[in-house]
Design an enzyme around this catalytic site. Structure first.
Site, PDB file in Angstrom:
ATOM      1  CB  SER A 226      16.161 -93.291 -67.169  1.00  0.00           C
ATOM      2  OG  SER A 226      15.838 -92.082 -66.495  1.00  0.00           O
ATOM      3  CE1 TYR A 239      16.816 -90.120 -72.103  1.00  0.00           C
ATOM      4  CE2 TYR A 239      15.797 -90.046 -69.922  1.00  0.00           C
ATOM      5  CZ  TYR A 239      16.891 -90.302 -70.724  1.00  0.00           C
ATOM      6  OH  TYR A 239      18.070 -90.737 -70.153  1.00  0.00           O
TER       7      TYR A 239
END
Length: 331
Positions: A226, A239
């Site tokens: 990501s 995250y």
């Protein structure tokens, strides 16, 4: 003494300063002629094979883990413009989180390139069945397996079932993820933190470790990283931490598996219109999801999936391993 021609005179520097002021006056005049001194705002960048949805989206907030059938507008995954060319002909792929979002788009393109596909998913039965039907519509076999990648036993079972029912395992796509924001660091509970790490890191580790013994030279692992693993996100500390860990895991594992002929790479997407974010963000934020990217819209899953085909296929990327490919809509 004779003058040095390389030494600037007052006349030379005066002319240079005058030229700078002339350029400044032109820019100032241009700024004054535009609202707020800025260029007219353009809409979202649209250069793909079809026009993609752009903000504002309907305000919505869905319960975890998020189901694709409930999202409006529906994420685009089928890539009708994509022409298969046997890049994965005869191979078997296992895609975690393959029921929806990026995982579904990857499964469909893998099938179009000639692969049979196994899908692991958490609990989204309706979405998983839709993906299975889409893969089978491409003329390939598809099996679906419900379970939690955070549990080692399920990862072992998923790999074993894939090998048994589809005849092998050539490509592993680690894609399943958990993401929920926490605006204040103090509010990030241990349960929240543990769930994120167990899904996003343990899941990738368990699945890769179970898969590698069944993989032959020429096989590939593609992890979903990501942009948050590159830039961080103040509201997604846990995250971001896991995605940065996935990037490091990718690079470290790639070196470890070179001797086995297994390539390991990662795709690091920016905002993508999948069930992950409408089930994570507040409705108002979902409405403007992706608007802050240079392209002023989120990617659709079918725009990300070709990168997985590229990294999975030895025809395309035989000399690529240990790389992180950001697809973030511009810098």
């Amino acid at each position: 003494m004779p003058s040095n021609s390389a030494t600037p005179t007052k006349s030379d520097t005066g002319q240079a300063a005058s030229k700078q002021r002339s350029v400044q006056r032109q820019v100032d005049a241009s700024d004054r002629a535009k609202p707020n001194g800025k260029s007219k705002s353009q809409g979202a960048m649209q250069v793909g094979a079809r026009k993609y949805p752009e903000p504002p989206f309907p305000k919505q907030h869905h319960p975890k883990p998020g189901e694709e059938w409930a999202i409006e507008p529906a994420p685009l995954y089928d890539a009708p413009f994509w022409q298969g060319s046997k890049k994965l002909d005869g191979k078997v792929a296992l895609v975690t989180g393959g029921d929806s979002g990026i995982g579904r788009a990857v499964a469909v393109l893998f099938a179009r390139e000639g692969a049979d596909v196994a899908i692991a998913y958490l609990s989204e039965d309706r979405d998983a069945e839709t993906t299975k039907q889409a893969v089978e519509a491409e003329g390939r076999r598809c099996i679906v397996m419900r379970g939690d990648v955070a549990r080692r036993a399920f990862c072992r079972k998923a790999v074993a079932e894939t090998v048994k029912r589809l005849g092998g395992l050539d490509v592993l796509v680690n894609n399943a993820a958990f993401q929920v924001h926490s605006n204040d660091f103090e509010d990030l509970t241990e349960e929240h933190f543990d769930t994120t790490l167990k899904t996003n890191l343990y899941g990738y580790f368990h699945m890769a470790q179970e898969a590698v013994p069944h993989m032959r030279p020429g096989s590939a692992i593609v992890n979903t990283g990501s942009v948050t693993g590159i830039e961080g996100s103040k509201e997604l500390i846990d995250y971001s931490m896991t995605k940065g860990g996935i990037h490091a895991f990718t690079r470290a594992l790639s070196g470890n598996l070179i001797g086995k002929g297994i390539r390991v790479n990662a795709v690091a997407p920016g905002p993508v219109w999948t069930p992950l974010n409408p089930s994570e963000k507040e409705a108002e934020d979902v409405s403007q999801f992706g608007a802050q990217t240079p392209m002023k819209r989120p990617a659709q899953p079918e725009e990300i999936a070709p990168a997985y085909v590229f990294l999975a296929s030895p025809q395309c990327s035989s000399y690529i391993t240990g790389e992180i490919l950001p697809i973030i809509g511009g810098y």
